[in-house]
Enzyme design. Structure first.
Site, short mmCIF file in Angstrom:
data_model
loop_
_atom_site.label_atom_id
_atom_site.label_comp_id
_atom_site.label_asym_id
_atom_site.label_seq_id
_atom_site.Cartn_x
_atom_site.Cartn_y
_atom_site.Cartn_z
CD GLU A 91 -61.74 -44.69 -1.90
OE1 GLU A 91 -62.92 -44.93 -2.18
OE2 GLU A 91 -60.99 -45.54 -1.41
CB CYS A 104 -56.22 -41.94 6.30
SG CYS A 104 -55.22 -43.08 5.37
CB CYS A 111 -48.98 -47.59 -5.16
SG CYS A 111 -47.35 -47.72 -4.37
CB CYS A 115 -47.17 -54.18 -1.25
SG CYS A 115 -45.82 -53.04 -0.93
CB CYS A 118 -51.23 -53.15 -1.05
SG CYS A 118 -51.81 -51.45 -1.23
CB CYS A 338 -55.08 -50.30 6.17
SG CYS A 338 -54.95 -49.45 7.68
N1 SAH Z 1 -47.25 -46.69 0.65
C1 SAH Z 1 -47.15 -46.45 2.04
C2 SAH Z 1 -48.38 -45.82 2.65
C3 SAH Z 1 -49.73 -46.30 2.20
S1 SAH Z 1 -50.25 -47.88 2.74
C4 SAH Z 1 -46.77 -47.71 2.77
O1 SAH Z 1 -46.80 -48.77 2.19
O2 SAH Z 1 -46.39 -47.59 3.94
C5 SAH Z 1 -50.62 -47.71 4.48
C6 SAH Z 1 -50.49 -49.00 5.25
O3 SAH Z 1 -51.54 -49.92 4.93
C7 SAH Z 1 -49.18 -49.72 4.96
O4 SAH Z 1 -48.56 -50.19 6.14
C8 SAH Z 1 -49.66 -50.86 4.11
O5 SAH Z 1 -48.75 -51.91 4.10
C9 SAH Z 1 -50.98 -51.22 4.73
N2 SAH Z 1 -51.84 -52.04 3.91
C10 SAH Z 1 -51.86 -52.13 2.56
N3 SAH Z 1 -52.80 -53.02 2.16
C11 SAH Z 1 -53.37 -53.52 3.28
C12 SAH Z 1 -54.42 -54.46 3.51
N4 SAH Z 1 -55.07 -55.03 2.51
N5 SAH Z 1 -54.75 -54.72 4.78
C13 SAH Z 1 -54.12 -54.09 5.81
N6 SAH Z 1 -53.14 -53.19 5.64
C14 SAH Z 1 -52.75 -52.90 4.39
FE1 SF4 Z 2 -47.83 -48.95 -2.49
FE2 SF4 Z 2 -49.68 -50.39 -1.23
FE3 SF4 Z 2 -47.10 -51.08 -1.09
FE4 SF4 Z 2 -47.93 -48.89 0.21
S1 SF4 Z 2 -48.56 -51.00 0.63
S2 SF4 Z 2 -46.10 -49.11 -1.09
S3 SF4 Z 2 -49.52 -48.19 -1.24
S4 SF4 Z 2 -48.36 -51.07 -2.96
#
Ligand code: SAH
Ligand code: SF4
Length: 356
Positions: A91, A104, A111, A115, A118, A338
């Site tokens: 996306e 974006c 991934c 995390c 996420c 996000c």
């Molecule tokens: N992998 C990279 C970039 C993609 S995620 C990273 O982790 O930085 C982009 C941003 O969205 C990151 O700061 C991530 O921590 C945040 N993010 C992920 N899941 C989220 C959620 N459910 N709510 C708000 N932010 C989130």
């Molecule tokens: Fe991967 Fe999501 Fe962690 Fe970014 S926030 S590194 S996309 S698992």
């Protein structure tokens, strides 16, 4: 094998042109056709010699990801779901704001970094996107949005904040970044292209050398114990080393600060004590903060911090002299916020959270 010309930045395209016995400067013309004008049919490239077009047709192609769906949110946010083959999709989201338009972009299908808050991390990892698939997202959005009547660019900023960890797809990322910055392609300024990373330290150093764009680092916790849980990569690259890497990056960065992203999770990382600890952690790093209210997804197990908690947290940082913005949630009605970008991922790692 047929070369996909979208996989090539200016240097590589010039190399390909010499290989096929063409003048490298012609490569610039082709780049403008592909990226400025969004053209993917050689026959429409009227100022390229017919013989060159023939040669290109024989040996190369311009293959963009195919569009599955386009969604428009009530707040002007737009989302494209693009198929990258074998049932996988990624996306791309466009967020209009006054004075700028931000796209974006995703870097991987899924991934691997898991995390815990996420949605992409929960789905597991399938594969890296090719450079063509990364730049193909900008290609689609640019073509769909066109230009303002005055010729102004609609997409002024790109953030690598979609699905995936960009720094774990390093070479393809750099090729795509080169195209974003190239005047014959998208001509964006380094300050307006941001890579977001969860903190892959060696790759942060390499990015500083190879293609220093603006850097956002996903912090999310003020100490290793909590960050180990939220961002498991922290066990490999802990906070002290991460702060040092941020300082090294700033020496090369087009902006003189790092943006720290901090997702606000109710009762998990959002107390006054956390904020105070955070102030101490970052005191040596030139930085700004972006607080992201958590965007829920099914079975996440987390909740979004209360507005009062976010305000109080922010006040502690601001009082310490830090610049803090709170991200407004956009595109809620099309799941474009996000961490909500789901796409479709067939997890090749066969990881199962339930079993873990
Ligand atoms: N992998 C990279 C970039 C993609 S995620 C990273 O982790 O930085 C982009 C941003 O969205 C990151 O700061 C991530 O921590 C945040 N993010 C992920 N899941 C989220 C959620 N459910 N709510 C708000 N932010 C989130
Ligand atoms: Fe991967 Fe999501 Fe962690 Fe970014 S926030 S590194 S996309 S698992």
């Amino acid at each position: 094998m047929t070369v996909n010309l979208l996989d090539l930045d200016a240097g590589k395209l010039a190399g390909f042109f010499s290989e096929i016995g063409e003048k490298p400067f012609r490569a610039r013309q082709l780049m403008r056709w592909m990226h400025h004008f969004g053209e993917n049919d050689f026959s429409n490239m009227s100022d390229l010699a017919k013989s060159l077009r023939e040669k290109l047709r024989e040996r190369a192609e311009i293959r963009v990801p195919s569009l599955v769906r386009e969604l428009d949110a009530t707040d002007g946010t737009r989302k494209w779901l693009l198929s990258v083959g074998e049932g996988n999709a990624v996306e791309t989201v466009f967020i209009p704001e006054s004075g700028r338009g931000t796209l974006c972009i995703s870097s991987q299908v899924g991934c691997a970094l898991e995390c815990s808050f996420c949605s992409t991390g929960r789905q597991g990892f399938n594969r890296n996107l090719s450079a063509a698939e990364i730049i193909g997202q900008l290609w689609w959005a640019n073509r769909a949005l066109g230009r303002e009547p005055g010729g102004e660019r609609i997409i002024s900023n790109v953030v690598m904040m979609g699905m995936g960890e960009p720094l774990l797809n390093f070479e393809n990322l750099v090729t795509a970044l080169n195209l974003m910055l190239d005047d014959s392609a998208y001509g964006l300024s380094r300050r307006r292209v941001t890579v977001s990373t969860s903190g892959v330290i060696p790759a942060m150093d390499r990015l500083a050398e190879r293609c220093p764009v603006a850097l956002a680092v996903s912090l999310h916790a003020p100490n290793d114990a909590l960050r180990d849980v939220l961002v498991p990569l922290n066990r490999k690259y802990p906070l002290k080393e991460l702060m040092a890497a941020c300082n090294r990056y700033v020496e090369h960065a087009p902006r003189d600060f790092i943006t720290f992203e901090y997702v606000m999770l109710d009762g998990v990382n959002d107390t006054i004590a956390h904020a105070r600890e955070l102030v101490k952690l970052v005191k040596e790093v030139p930085c700004k903060f972006n607080l992201i209210p958590f965007n829920p997804f099914p079975d996440s197990g987390y909740g979004r911090s209360k507005n009062e908690a976010i305000a109080a947290f922010k006040a502690v940082l601001t009082d310490a002299g830090l610049i803090v913005t709170t991200r407004r949630t956009r595109g809620d009605d099309i799941d474009a916020a996000c961490g909500q970008l789901a796409g479709k991922v067939h997890d090749r790692t066969k990881r199962s959270r339930e079993a873990a």
